[in-house]
Design an enzyme around this catalytic site. Structure first.
Site, mmCIF file in Angstrom:
data_model
loop_
_atom_site.group_PDB
_atom_site.id
_atom_site.type_symbol
_atom_site.label_atom_id
_atom_site.label_comp_id
_atom_site.label_asym_id
_atom_site.label_seq_id
_atom_site.Cartn_x
_atom_site.Cartn_y
_atom_site.Cartn_z
ATOM 1 N N HIS A 226 11.135 -6.094 83.596
ATOM 2 C CA HIS A 226 11.716 -5.155 84.559
ATOM 3 C C HIS A 226 13.189 -5.490 84.825
ATOM 4 O O HIS A 226 14.060 -4.612 84.742
ATOM 5 C CB HIS A 226 10.914 -5.209 85.871
ATOM 6 C CG HIS A 226 11.507 -4.408 86.987
ATOM 7 N ND1 HIS A 226 11.038 -3.172 87.359
ATOM 8 C CD2 HIS A 226 12.552 -4.670 87.814
ATOM 9 C CE1 HIS A 226 11.747 -2.709 88.360
ATOM 10 N NE2 HIS A 226 12.685 -3.600 88.669
ATOM 11 N N GLU A 227 13.459 -6.759 85.105
ATOM 12 C CA GLU A 227 14.837 -7.150 85.431
ATOM 13 C C GLU A 227 15.772 -6.904 84.243
ATOM 14 O O GLU A 227 16.914 -6.473 84.419
ATOM 15 C CB GLU A 227 14.885 -8.621 85.855
ATOM 16 C CG GLU A 227 14.113 -8.919 87.132
ATOM 17 C CD GLU A 227 14.512 -8.047 88.306
ATOM 18 O OE1 GLU A 227 15.705 -7.669 88.419
ATOM 19 O OE2 GLU A 227 13.628 -7.710 89.109
ATOM 20 N N HIS B 288 17.193 -3.582 84.168
ATOM 21 C CA HIS B 288 18.435 -3.435 84.951
ATOM 22 C C HIS B 288 19.621 -3.981 84.163
ATOM 23 O O HIS B 288 20.693 -3.376 84.148
ATOM 24 C CB HIS B 288 18.319 -4.206 86.270
ATOM 25 C CG HIS B 288 17.350 -3.621 87.249
ATOM 26 N ND1 HIS B 288 17.308 -2.275 87.541
ATOM 27 C CD2 HIS B 288 16.392 -4.211 88.011
ATOM 28 C CE1 HIS B 288 16.358 -2.059 88.443
ATOM 29 N NE2 HIS B 288 15.780 -3.214 88.743
ATOM 30 N N HIS C 168 15.852 2.015 89.211
ATOM 31 C CA HIS C 168 14.434 2.130 89.515
ATOM 32 C C HIS C 168 13.927 3.539 89.270
ATOM 33 O O HIS C 168 14.598 4.512 89.612
ATOM 34 C CB HIS C 168 14.171 1.725 90.976
ATOM 35 C CG HIS C 168 14.216 0.244 91.170
ATOM 36 N ND1 HIS C 168 14.606 -0.344 92.351
ATOM 37 C CD2 HIS C 168 13.936 -0.767 90.310
ATOM 38 C CE1 HIS C 168 14.544 -1.660 92.208
ATOM 39 N NE2 HIS C 168 14.151 -1.937 90.976
#
Lengths: 395, 87
Positions: free
Chosen positions: A116-117, A120, A126
């Site tokens: 997930h990170e 980014h 998101h």
């Protein structure tokens, strides 16, 4: 999905883990983070190479509390990690106060949070699709993790589809190896078969009838079916009225009589069943069919000769102008058995052993050869000698 | 039901931290400066983003989602309307 607005100009990216977590083997961290980067390289031409010295694109650190960027971590729970978009350097920081674990239901799964990170770090914001990787909430360890279509579209919109690799099929569905198909299921191949419900969940299509359910393959019924509904979806009764999966939260809703059941995967959510009148205000009991229409993402319910449009974001969710006659759906009959938005984007209506393919662009049942309605047996369940439904569906 | 602006400073901090409230709530006193309308709007934005029932009220479901472990990156990072447009 949502994009932040920046991306890397190069596709060969480097990274370094400049600070490791306490009490975890370095080699395991290395492996999990490499796997997390691989989540994104699988669907693009991006490559991620660890580098021990010199400048790197993405610096990865495990830290506690205030760690120099003005955005302190808050100890166990709460925020788990944060990362910077490409325009701000792409670095990823993980809260070392968390109990990071690997392939375990205990603690916090490092692989999932890191994947997930790194989203980014690559430019993704998101997503409001609850089942996507880029949704902000940690939902626990997922032993069968697979990147959500929403995430795939997001990363490919920034970095392309990765022409140099063998990519997923052209359809929206991400498939694994083709499943073994069993032809001529005795129950499904009866003429005039009346099904209870059909829906697609996690790229698999399920058909419910009585106390049993079947999983459909590309051209028939998967081996090992039927199975009992109570074994596959514990807590769900048989003979349901309708079902659909809501892509925005990844949950599947089942309707029976005046009640509905909400499932996350194969697990019923706490507090269910609930009354339809509570959760789906304006929708009647004992509906015939329900689906999410690709034309606008709204939920449609059909009963007898009428249909209702349900918009969860509107107040009231069903406008006063509903119900309306099914005749508005040109070519679709009254008193349906079931309906489905299939993975190819078409909406299918089922009644009495026949089905209709609805074209969401022309807003009418397709004219085709052979014409609709067609018999469900050969086209959906692999009955008789016809070569499955695949060829017909792809026209 | 109208939410009471100062009743839930944690929720206000959360909404501020993740980009729903345009205010810096690291100063606890600044909660007094936020209008009720702004707070309701922020709660609704969060509920819409989290696919919850949009009530504008800090109900149990909203609190439950706010208590989930999560990523520290803001959900709202500036809108296209605020961004500089290319000619």
């Amino acid at each position: 999905y949502a994009l932040q607005g920046s991306r890397w100009r190069v596709k060969a990216l480097t990274y370094r883990i400049s600070s490791y977590p306490r009490n975890v083997k370095r080699s395991e961290v290395d492996a999990e983070l490499a796997r997390a980067f691989n989540v994104w390289s699988e669907y693009t031409d991006l490559t991620f190479t660890p580098k021990a010295s010199g400048q790197v694109h993405i610096d990865v650190r495990f830290a506690r509390g205030e760690h120099g960027d003005g955005d302190p971590f808050d100890g166990p729970g709460g925020t788990l990690a944060h990362a910077y978009f490409p325009v701000y350097g792409g670095d990823a920081h993980f809260d070392d106060a968390e109990s990071w674990t690997f392939r375990s239901y205990r603690g916090t799964n490092l692989f999932q949070v890191a994947a997930h990170e790194f989203g980014h770090s690559l430019g993704l914001s998101h997503s409001d699709v609850r089942a996507s990787l880029m949704a902000p909430f940690y939902r626990g360890y997922d032993s069968s993790f697979k990147l959500h279509e929403d995430d795939i579209q997001a990363i490919q919109s920034l970095y392309g589809t990765g022409k140099s690799k063998n990519k997923r099929p052209a359809s929206a569905q991400v498939t694994e190896a083709p499943e073994k198909t069993i032809p001529n299921d005795p129950e499904l191949c009866r003429s005039g078969i009346k099904i209870d419900a059909i829906f697609t969940e996690s790229s698999s299509t399920y058909l419910f009838k009585g106390d049993s359910y079947w999983k459909l393959t590309e051209d028939g019924v998967a081996a090992g079916y039927p199975r009992s509904i109570s074994s596959g979806w514990p807590g769900l009764p048989g003979s349901i009225d309708a079902a659909f999966t809501y892509s925005k939260n990844g949950r599947t809703y089942f309707f029976k009589g005046s009640q509905y059941y909400r499932f996350s995967g194969k697990t019923m959510d706490d507090g269910y069943p609930k009354m339809i009148s509570d959760g789906f205000q304006g929708i009647p009991s004992s509906v015939d069919a329900a689906f999410v229409w690709s034309g606008n993402g709204k939920i449609y319910f059909f009963k007898d000769g009428q249909f209702y449009r349900f918009d969860p974001t509107a107040k009231p969710p069903v406008k006063s102008t509903y119900p309306k006659p099914i005749a508005n759906w040109a070519g679709v009959p009254d008193n349906l058995d079931a309906a489905l938005q299939y993975t190819n984007g078409y909406t299918y209506f089922f009644k009495g052993g026949q089905y209709y393919r609805f074209n969401d662009r022309t807003f009418a049942v397709d004219s085709a050869d052979p014409p609709f309605p067609r018999a469900v047996g050969p086209w959906w369940f692999g009955c008789n000698t016809m070569n499955g439904r695949g060829s017909g569906m792809m026209q | 039901a109208a939410p009471v602006v100062n009743s839930d400073p944690q929720a206000m901090f959360y909404l501020s931290q993740f980009g729903y409230l345009n205010a810096n709530l690291k100063n606890p006193g600044s909660g007094n400066l936020i209008s009720e309308d702004a707070l309701i709007s922020a709660i609704k934005d969060f509920q819409a983003f989290a696919q919850l029932n949009i009530t504008g009220v800090m109900d149990d479901e909203t609190k439950e989602v706010m208590s989930m472990p999560r990523c520290g990156v803001r959900d709202k990072i500036g809108t296209a309307g605020r961004a500089r447009r290319r000619r």
